[in-house]
Design a protein around this motif. Sequence first.
Motif, short mmCIF file in Angstrom:
data_model
loop_
_atom_site.label_atom_id
_atom_site.label_comp_id
_atom_site.label_asym_id
_atom_site.label_seq_id
_atom_site.Cartn_x
_atom_site.Cartn_y
_atom_site.Cartn_z
N ASP A 1 -35.94 -7.37 15.28
CA ASP A 1 -36.18 -7.82 13.91
C ASP A 1 -34.98 -8.64 13.40
OD1 ASP A 1 -37.78 -7.59 11.34
OD2 ASP A 1 -35.88 -6.71 10.68
N ASP B 1 -35.06 -12.25 11.85
CA ASP B 1 -34.54 -12.46 10.48
C ASP B 1 -33.17 -13.14 10.46
OD1 ASP B 1 -36.77 -11.05 9.79
OD2 ASP B 1 -35.74 -9.30 8.99
N ARG C 1 -26.30 -4.85 10.14
CA ARG C 1 -27.27 -3.76 10.28
C ARG C 1 -26.45 -2.48 10.29
NH1 ARG C 1 -32.43 -2.67 9.58
NH2 ARG C 1 -33.03 -4.68 10.44
MG MG Z 1 -35.51 -7.42 8.71
#
Ligand code: MG
Length: 324
Positions: free
Chosen positions: A91, A95, A100
Amino acid sequence: MNTAQAQLGEVLAAGGPGLARLLERTELRLAEVAEGHGRELARHAGGTLSAGGKRLRPMLVFLCADGDAAEPLVAAAAAVELLHMATLVHDDVLDRAPLRRGRPTVFAEGGRLAATATGDLLFSRAFAELAATGSEEAVLALSAASSALARGELMQRADAWSEDVTPERYLDRCRLKTASLFEASCRLGALFGGRPRLADPLGRFGERVGLAFQMLDDVLDVAGPAERTGKPRGTDLLDGTVTLPLILARRRDPGLRELDPSLTAKQAEALCDRIAATGALEEARTDALAHVVGAKESLAGLDLPAARRHSLGLVADGVVRRYA
Ligand code: MG
Ligand code: IPE
Ligand code: IPE
Ligand code: MG
């Protein structure tokens, strides 16, 4: 400790030493997987892994189980967390996310290729964990979630920049992209934990919690504040991801219909304010809360010890509190 962790701390306290031990064993297993497949993976996956997540999905596995067959339960918990991590690593490529869990993403540190391969490896290890249990039903449950996740991501891409995404289509997407893995976590817990007859209803409970979870994550993307979410407001708008707040806001402010692909970060923030001004955030929050209430109500009729029902309810509430 943030409010989410505090709330999960409550879940841990309610789950007692048994739950804490199972979660510890899951951590050990995850570390073994990250270290056991070459230096490259250890470097890329180890960082994300040790930065820690909330471990919500493993928690659901254990809370839906009766607590007996520890070995396959830990395998299932590791499997759902590995699949979750794999999707996050991928992801973040889609993106182009810099951070993260408060650290640079694999994508930011290693680039697209390393992140894609790391995600692939985590995916395949997730299935290896479950295959080792010898349960075909379990592998099929994880495979269903994994396919749903991929379909959800594809649907999100297909809907990018669209002017007419309906709330129903948005909900379908959340069901595929996020709720399916919550559902599988509960299902696996029930299957391996001596409650096979509750696999379906507990799976539905997980699905509703997961749905609310993604809906509220999407509210937070618009609502911020950035200090709390660790990312600027409006990141979804910047990559054309049409989520419930925008869908609802468009009904009240038709000027929001078109999304401009050349939007700047500053304009995206202004757009967030405009969405908030329509009252769409409250409406989306209310919709999400209804799913949490529904999930908790669905536990009432199930043959579960009161303490377990209470703990599962706390997890559902935790999803909401994270965003309160
Ligand atoms: Mg995302
Ligand atoms: C984040 O999931 C991705 C979404 C489905 C919105 P989590 O919030 O469970 O991520 P971690 O594991 O705690 O980092
Ligand atoms: C999370 O979706 C990824 C999956 C559920 C596959 P998001 O893109 O909304 O999650 P964040 O905001 O990056 O954590
Ligand atoms: Mg998001």
